[in-house]
Design a protein around this motif. Structure first.
Motif, PDB file in Angstrom:
ATOM      1  N   LEU A  47       0.607  -1.312  -0.012  1.00  6.90           N
ATOM      2  CA  LEU A  47       0.016  -0.027   0.159  1.00  6.90           C
ATOM      3  C   LEU A  47       1.223   1.078   0.394  1.00  6.90           C
ATOM      4  O   LEU A  47       1.852   1.433   1.396  1.00  6.90           O
ATOM      5  N   ILE A  48       0.925   2.412  -1.205  1.00  4.44           N
ATOM      6  CA  ILE A  48       1.400   3.273  -1.084  1.00  4.44           C
ATOM      7  C   ILE A  48       0.923   4.423  -1.004  1.00  4.44           C
ATOM      8  O   ILE A  48      -0.284   4.595  -1.747  1.00  4.44           O
ATOM      9  N   PHE A 131      -2.367   3.740  -3.736  1.00  4.09           N
ATOM     10  CA  PHE A 131      -1.939   2.751  -4.567  1.00  4.09           C
ATOM     11  C   PHE A 131      -1.587   1.506  -3.852  1.00  4.09           C
ATOM     12  O   PHE A 131      -0.955   1.377  -2.777  1.00  4.09           O
ATOM     13  N   VAL A 132      -2.404   0.690  -4.068  1.00 11.57           N
ATOM     14  CA  VAL A 132      -2.250  -0.411  -4.042  1.00 11.57           C
ATOM     15  C   VAL A 132      -1.834  -1.866  -4.945  1.00 11.57           C
ATOM     16  O   VAL A 132      -2.549  -2.179  -5.863  1.00 11.57           O
ATOM     17  N   VAL A 133      -0.534  -2.435  -4.923  1.00 12.16           N
ATOM     18  CA  VAL A 133       0.041  -3.279  -5.620  1.00 12.16           C
ATOM     19  C   VAL A 133      -0.332  -5.076  -5.508  1.00 12.16           C
ATOM     20  O   VAL A 133       0.140  -5.082  -3.450  1.00 12.16           O
ATOM     21  N   TYR A 141      -5.506  -1.663  -6.787  1.00  7.07           N
ATOM     22  CA  TYR A 141      -6.354  -0.083  -6.353  1.00  7.07           C
ATOM     23  C   TYR A 141      -5.889   1.325  -7.074  1.00  7.07           C
ATOM     24  O   TYR A 141      -4.128   1.468  -6.114  1.00  7.07           O
ATOM     25  N   LYS A 142      -5.798   2.693  -6.921  1.00 11.98           N
ATOM     26  CA  LYS A 142      -5.688   3.304  -7.121  1.00 11.98           C
ATOM     27  C   LYS A 142      -6.624   4.708  -7.025  1.00 11.98           C
ATOM     28  O   LYS A 142      -7.503   4.841  -6.946  1.00 11.98           O
ATOM     29  N   GLU A 143      -6.170   5.218  -6.111  1.00  7.00           N
ATOM     30  CA  GLU A 143      -7.070   6.860  -5.531  1.00  7.00           C
ATOM     31  C   GLU A 143      -6.038   8.068  -6.021  1.00  7.00           C
ATOM     32  O   GLU A 143      -5.879   8.417  -5.131  1.00  7.00           O
ATOM     33  N   ILE A 144      -6.619   9.108  -6.599  1.00 12.00           N
ATOM     34  CA  ILE A 144      -5.780  10.318  -6.900  1.00 12.00           C
ATOM     35  C   ILE A 144      -6.900  10.888  -6.787  1.00 12.00           C
ATOM     36  O   ILE A 144      -7.700  11.183  -7.104  1.00 12.00           O
ATOM     37  N   ALA A 157      -9.234   1.924   0.680  1.00 11.24           N
ATOM     38  CA  ALA A 157      -7.420   1.821   0.711  1.00 11.24           C
ATOM     39  C   ALA A 157      -7.239   0.362   1.145  1.00 11.24           C
ATOM     40  O   ALA A 157      -6.610  -0.051   0.982  1.00 11.24           O
ATOM     41  N   ILE A 158      -7.724   0.168   2.620  1.00 12.09           N
ATOM     42  CA  ILE A 158      -7.060  -0.513   3.565  1.00 12.09           C
ATOM     43  C   ILE A 158      -8.333  -1.847   3.052  1.00 12.09           C
ATOM     44  O   ILE A 158      -7.431  -2.910   3.375  1.00 12.09           O
ATOM     45  N   GLU A 159      -9.676  -2.121   2.906  1.00 14.67           N
ATOM     46  CA  GLU A 159     -10.132  -3.184   2.554  1.00 14.67           C
ATOM     47  C   GLU A 159      -9.710  -3.518   1.300  1.00 14.67           C
ATOM     48  O   GLU A 159      -9.329  -4.532   1.394  1.00 14.67           O
ATOM     49  N   ALA A 160      -9.191  -2.556   0.408  1.00 15.08           N
ATOM     50  CA  ALA A 160      -8.333  -3.232  -0.451  1.00 15.08           C
ATOM     51  C   ALA A 160      -6.764  -3.924  -0.450  1.00 15.08           C
ATOM     52  O   ALA A 160      -6.840  -5.208  -1.014  1.00 15.08           O
ATOM     53  N   ALA A 161      -6.041  -3.509  -0.136  1.00 12.61           N
ATOM     54  CA  ALA A 161      -5.136  -5.012   1.116  1.00 12.61           C
ATOM     55  C   ALA A 161      -5.635  -5.311   1.434  1.00 12.61           C
ATOM     56  O   ALA A 161      -4.793  -6.640   1.390  1.00 12.61           O
TER      57      ALA A 161
END
Length: 165
Positions: A47-48, A131-133, A141-144, A157-161
């Motif tokens: 998770l970036i 960003f989640v890789v 996952y990406k959010e700008i 973001a946490i759920e995606a990770a």
């Protein structure tokens, strides 16, 4: 994509990455000036968390939030990136008690910012983004954040990770 900083439009430079793409490897600096690469964490979900400057209110809250969440996530590496100098980041982390995540600097040559398309041309800062890789190196996952001074969607973001860990 149009983003704003304090409601004024700004220009993003670099290459836009899309979910499903192979996440570009990049080099940033740790607080001791050693190089840190995305590939250093291959085999883990990454998770970036991208902040314009660690020393501002929303960036401070964002970094502290992910530091807290890190202890609850298995096999997820959280990397915070800003263009602050590594020395300033080190002082901030010590004062804030942030030690569960990697806080890194893209100040040297904006390698991360250029490869992920989040360099704010007018300010030479990075746009607030997440960003989640996945373990295989794909961007999932990406959010700008459209207004740089606003918070990202932490829960998404946490759920995606978590789903990728």
């Amino acid at each position: 994509m149009t983003i704003t900083f304090k409601e004024n439009p700004v220009t993003l430079k670099g290459t836009e990455v899309k979910t499903g793409d192979k996440a570009p490897d990049f080099t940033v600096l740790a607080n001791d000036l050693s190089e840190v690469k995305l590939s250093d964490f291959d085999g883990k979900t990454r998770l970036i968390s991208v902040v314009p400057s660690i020393d501002t209110g929303v960036c401070d809250e964002q970094t502290r939030r992910f530091n807290e969440e890190a202890s609850k996530l298995d096999n997820v590496e959280i990397i915070t990136i800003s263009v602050d100098l590594p020395f300033a980041q080190k002082r901030w982390c010590a004062a804030a008690g942030v030690d569960n995540i990697q806080v890194t600097s893209d100040h040297r040559n904006l390698d991360f910012g250029q490869k992920y398309g989040v360099v704010i041309e007018e300010l030479r800062l990075l746009a607030r983004s997440i960003f989640v890789v996945d373990k295989n190196g794909k961007l999932q996952y990406k959010e700008i954040v459209p207004e740089v001074t606003h918070h990202p969607d932490y829960d998404k973001a946490i759920e995606a990770a978590k789903q990728l860990a």
